[in-house]
Design an enzyme around this catalytic site. Structure first.
Site, PDB file in Angstrom:
ATOM      1  N   GLY A   1     -29.845 -18.590 -23.868  1.00  0.00           N
ATOM      2  CA  GLY A   1     -29.515 -19.856 -24.119  1.00  0.00           C
ATOM      3  C   GLY A   1     -29.699 -20.617 -25.706  1.00  0.00           C
ATOM      4  O   GLY A   1     -30.736 -19.946 -26.386  1.00  0.00           O
TER       5      GLY A   1
ATOM      6  N   HIS B   1     -25.707 -20.230 -21.907  1.00  0.00           N
ATOM      7  CA  HIS B   1     -25.684 -21.547 -21.953  1.00  0.00           C
ATOM      8  C   HIS B   1     -26.055 -22.117 -23.043  1.00  0.00           C
ATOM      9  O   HIS B   1     -26.814 -22.076 -23.726  1.00  0.00           O
ATOM     10  CB  HIS B   1     -26.358 -22.390 -20.805  1.00  0.00           C
ATOM     11  CG  HIS B   1     -27.993 -22.075 -20.674  1.00  0.00           C
ATOM     12  ND1 HIS B   1     -28.881 -22.916 -21.576  1.00  0.00           N
ATOM     13  CD2 HIS B   1     -28.639 -21.130 -20.372  1.00  0.00           C
ATOM     14  CE1 HIS B   1     -29.922 -22.395 -21.378  1.00  0.00           C
ATOM     15  NE2 HIS B   1     -30.026 -21.226 -20.504  1.00  0.00           N
ATOM     16  N   ASP B   2     -25.341 -23.237 -23.618  1.00  0.00           N
ATOM     17  CA  ASP B   2     -25.584 -24.104 -24.842  1.00  0.00           C
ATOM     18  C   ASP B   2     -25.558 -23.340 -26.209  1.00  0.00           C
ATOM     19  O   ASP B   2     -25.903 -24.020 -27.045  1.00  0.00           O
ATOM     20  CB  ASP B   2     -26.792 -24.801 -24.735  1.00  0.00           C
ATOM     21  CG  ASP B   2     -26.994 -25.587 -23.292  1.00  0.00           C
ATOM     22  OD1 ASP B   2     -26.404 -26.398 -23.266  1.00  0.00           O
ATOM     23  OD2 ASP B   2     -27.820 -25.432 -22.383  1.00  0.00           O
TER      24      ASP B   2
END
Length: 274
Positions: free
Chosen positions: A144, A126-127
């Site tokens: 992340g 994520h991200d």
């Protein structure tokens, strides 16, 4: 979700949500599943058993190989179901059994740039923000909020800790363990990961001028080998070196929150402190 039937370029067993937008020239392979609010660009090729969960934008001419999973929920215990996104840039290749998660509320978006090669079994969490012309070799795994700059190459089975950055045109050897930032234009590797110098061969292949490479090599020696405090070397380079590449190197090191991968093997007390 609703089945597509046997539309041109879409296998009869593919399942495409009614809210997904698939360009007419895109092809969708057997047993692929495309979820809600997914956008597939022109001439995209989606292989068999690909799963694009939701809220994902795939630009034109992307190729996604068998068994890849894109746009899945982030593996973050703080994730509470908020709407987040994944974007894949044009002409990128995503190979077999990769996993690319959407963002979280902290960033909202995971991105992979244009003309990037994501090899088999890579995990992009994520991200994360992956630049253009990047190569992620088989089995690279990142946590992340990792950032990888344009034209960087990361060797196979490398693990990357969250919030770590890899600078532009850097090369990371296979099996590395990245817990600190990798400075742009540098060569990093080893199981006890350290920086070995400027990525000279890579820069030559990409057409960098010889004087720019020499300036980067001199800057590397000044920063990492002179024995002076890094801050002093950075101040001197910032004042006296006119090469854009050296200024980028200096700025990246100044902005590093995690610190830069060192030039020597980690000490035992450093490992114990983590």
């Amino acid at each position: 979700m609703t089945s597509t039937g046997h539309a041109p370029g879409r296998h009869a067993t593919a399942v495409i949500d009614a809210s997904a937008r698939v360009a007419p020239s895109a092809s969708v392979g057997p047993y692929a599943v495309i979820g809600p609010d997914v956008e597939i660009g022109e001439r995209v090729r989606i292989g068999p058993h690909v799963y694009i969960e939701r809220d994902t934008k795939v630009a034109e001419d992307v190729r996604i190989a068998k068994g890849a999973v894109l746009g899945s929920d982030p593996q973050d215990l703080k994730y509470a179901g908020e709407r987040t996104f994944l974007e894949i840039g044009p002409r990128t290749v995503v190979r077999e059994f990769t996993t690319l998660n959407r963002g979280t509320a902290a960033g909202g978006l995971t991105t992979v740039g244009a003309d990037t090669l994501v090899m088999a079994y890579v995990h992009i969490a994520h991200d994360c923000r992956i630049g253009d012309h990047v190569v992620l070799t088989n089995g690279v795994t990142m946590a992340g909020h990792v950032e990888i700059g344009d034209c960087a190459i990361v060797g196979g089975l490398t693990g990357i800790q969250q919030f770590t950055r890899v600078g532009r045109h850097a090369m990371v050897g296979g099996g590395a363990r990245l817990v600190r930032d990798v400075a742009p234009y540098t060569l990093v590797g080893g199981s006890r990961t350290r920086t070995y110098g400027i990525n000279r061969i890579g820069l030559e292949r990409r057409g960098f001028a010889p004087e720019a490479i020499r300036a980067l090599q001199a800057a590397y020696r000044a920063i990492f080998r002179s024995g002076k405090p890094i801050r002093v070397s950075l101040d001197s380079l910032e004042l006296n070196d006119e090469h854009a590449e050296v200024r980028e190197l200096v700025a990246f090191i100044r902005d590093s929150a995690r610190g830069i991968t060192p030039t020597r093997a980690r000490r035992k007390e450093d490992d114990d402190a983590e």
